[in-house]
Design an enzyme around this catalytic site. Structure first.
Site, short mmCIF file in Angstrom:
data_model
loop_
_atom_site.label_atom_id
_atom_site.label_comp_id
_atom_site.label_asym_id
_atom_site.label_seq_id
_atom_site.Cartn_x
_atom_site.Cartn_y
_atom_site.Cartn_z
N ASP A 96 0.74 -1.16 -0.15
CA ASP A 96 0.01 0.13 -0.05
C ASP A 96 0.90 1.29 0.19
OD1 ASP A 96 -2.02 1.73 0.44
OD2 ASP A 96 -3.23 0.18 1.61
N THR A 115 -6.84 3.20 -2.24
CA THR A 115 -6.60 1.71 -1.80
C THR A 115 -7.95 0.94 -2.41
OG1 THR A 115 -5.38 2.43 0.18
CG2 THR A 115 -6.51 0.21 0.00
N LYS A 148 -6.19 -3.94 6.36
CA LYS A 148 -7.36 -3.16 5.81
C LYS A 148 -8.40 -4.23 5.31
CE LYS A 148 -5.16 0.87 4.42
NZ LYS A 148 -4.91 1.94 3.33
N HIS A 176 1.51 8.38 5.19
CA HIS A 176 0.32 9.28 5.56
C HIS A 176 0.95 10.28 6.75
CE1 HIS A 176 -2.72 8.86 2.77
NE2 HIS A 176 -2.91 7.57 2.92
N HIS A 189 -1.19 2.35 -5.25
CA HIS A 189 -1.17 3.87 -5.61
C HIS A 189 0.25 4.25 -5.08
CE1 HIS A 189 -1.83 4.82 -1.33
NE2 HIS A 189 -2.92 4.25 -1.41
#
Length: 543
Positions: free
Chosen positions: A32, A73, A161, A309, A353
């Site tokens: 991710d 995501t 996730k 992030h 991504h």
């Protein structure tokens, strides 16, 4: 000598024949938020058994990109495994505005199912249990494998996730498992099963999440080896509760209580360690790759996304996370070699991504970029439309790229036209698109294809905004993603194992070519809305 030479040729022929057989197991790895450059920027600190093994002995598709907005995501995982874009599979973002319910909805939500957890108290929770692939509108490569084998192939999805486990595993999966940040367990939903398998219940009872959270996150290697990341600057990075600065080391045992407890594990590299441990256990206990049919294991590593992030793409925290990620890949490969056998599995590794530099960072180096606020844009747009048509609430919802309008007395087409005109003059906006008014648009061909790939009528906004390079939605630290620029679209794509030649290509490829490539490697049908073009370079040795 002649006998030895004949024997040598015989062994080569046997090995060659084995390589042409279908793999016993396919492993799909999604990291991710991994930018393609991370394969190279941090490579001096990688081991020989992880990323470098894949690079040296596998096939590197160096110029792989996403071709829609926003890059996120949910749509990323859906696009990899369906071989198509949001305009067909329907997963336009992680969340979107539901016009019928008049509220936000989550991409993997399904209120008809409930959580399945080995902790019975948690079984009463619905916040992370109402999950399934119901919103995914097309078949996946994993669905097609199940159909082709008449259900005999095992398909299992694993991730921190839920969306990272569910969309890759598809509609027909034997199981999808994700992390419960309330108690540190891996869970599923009643879409797949009534109770967790015994091996997973046993795994949860070992409380590995607690063991990992009761440690200290320090650099894996001596700090002087971390030469490819920037200085730790609090203005760009998250500062945890109980800390005054954002620098390694982090005493997780001390920090966990005030920073989300089990949730904290998803934000540090040990979250990836837990996923590897579960993947290894699944390979062994489910005997993946041991049957007559090809099995499929999907693994999505999510902690990399949270670290990005929170700390940004130039931080030492991120570099350390990828150094550790390299070791996770090495453990996984070693397990596959032992449990399934070298040459008996096919593996691909990619990302859902990329990510962009924080505008604070860009400003320091005199690079273009700035922040924008969807909340401020919504307020200004509502004021403008009220002045034009009369005072009312026109904007139902706005996010980084999309605007949804409420139904009003004013004809919606007029509202959309006026809104598009207004938004074009907002600072940072490069272009505005109104897909529902396509006949009145005059896109350039490149942008027309982009919007077509991104727009799903039922879920998408009435207006799509496209900002200039370097512009990012307001945030206090770290990074985000979602644009069509190469920082967010350019991801790694490595192939390794059974039937995969050594080499690389610099030809541009799209993420939606992974599924058709797998179809051709496995000789199974394409997903029903899939890109028709496999990565031809992988098949050149077979011509």
């Amino acid at each position: 000598m002649r006998i030895l030479f004949i024997l040598y040729l015989f062994i080569l022929n046997v090995l060659s024949a084995q390589q042409k057989e279908k793999p016993k197991l396919v492993v799909g790895i999604v990291i991710d938020q991994m930018r393609s450059e991370y394969l190279y920027r941090f490579q001096d600190n990688y081991s020989e058994a992880g990323f470098k093994r894949l690079l040296k002995s596998g096939f590197n598709v160096k110029n792989t990109h996403y071709n829609y907005i926003p890059t996120a995501t949910g749509p990323g995982h859906a696009s990899i495994y369906t071989g198509t874009t949001p305009e067909s599979h329907g997963i336009i973002n992680n969340d979107w505005y539901d016009r019928k319910l008049k509220k936000m909805t989550y991409c993997a939500v399904d209120t008809t199912v409930a959580i399945v957890d080995s902790d019975k108290k948690q079984a009463l929770s619905t916040s992370i249990g109402n999950r399934s692939p119901k919103n995914l509108k097309t078949t996946t490569i994993t669905d097609e494998l199940k159909l082709f084998s008449n259900g005999r192939s095992k398909v299992i999805g694993i991730s921190l996730k839920d969306r990272g486990a569910i969309f890759p595993a598809g509609h027909m999966a034997d199981a999808a498992y994700w992390y419960n940040s309330n108690n540190g367990n891996f869970v599923s939903s009643t879409y797949y099963m009534k109770q967790l398998p015994k091996w997973l219940t046993t795994f949860n009872k070992t409380h590995k999440s607690d063991s990992l959270l009761n440690s200290t996150w320090n650099t894996f290697l001596p700090i002087d080896k971390y030469t490819n990341s920037g200085a730790d600057i609090a203005a760009f990075e998250k500062v945890y509760e109980g800390r005054e600065i954002s620098t390694l080391p982090y005493n997780l045992k001390k920090l966990r209580k005030d920073n989300g407890n089990y949730k904290l594990l998803t934000e540090v590299p040990y979250g990836n360690t837990l996923v590897t441990q579960l993947a290894v256990e699944a390979i062994k206990k489910e005997k993946l790759g041991q049957g007559k049919e090809t099995d499929f294991l999907t693994i999505s590593y999510s902690a990399t996304d949270y670290v990005g992030h929170h700390f940004g793409i130039r931080s030492k925290e991120l570099e350390d996370t990828y150094i550790r990620m390299d070791r996770e890949i090495a453990i996984l490969l070693k397990t596959l070699d032992k449990e399934v056998g070298k040459g008996n599995y096919t593996l691909f590794l990619t990302a859902d991504h990329g990510s962009s530099d924080n505008p604070y960072f860009l400003e320091q180096f005199k690079l273009p970029g700035n922040f924008y606020s969807p909340i401020k844009i919504k307020k200004a747009l509502n004021t403008y439309l009220s002045n034009e048509f009369g005072d009312t609430d026109y904007v139902a919802f706005i996010d980084k790229t999309q605007v949804y309008f409420n139904d009003t007395k004013t004809q919606k087409e007029l509202v959309i036209k006026k809104a598009a005109t207004f938004l074009k003059n907002i600072a940072g906006v490069k272009a505005v698109f109104t897909p529902n008014l396509a006949k009145r648009n005059s896109y350039k061909n490149k942008m027309q294809n982009l919007i077509n790939n991104s727009f799903y009528l039922e879920n998408s906004g009435d207006v799509l905004m496209h900002f200039h390079s370097g512009w990012m939605v307001e945030r206090p630290y770290g990074t985000t993603h979602g644009t069509i620029y190469t920082s967010d679209t350019h991801v790694p794509l490595l192939w390794y194992g059974n039937s995969i030649p050594k080499g690389e290509t610099i030809k541009k490829h799209e993420i939606t070519q992974i599924a058709p490539t797998l179809s051709m490697l496995l000789n199974i049908p394409l997903p029903n809305s899939s890109n028709r073009n496999p990565i031809e370079e992988l098949f050149e040795e077979k011509k």
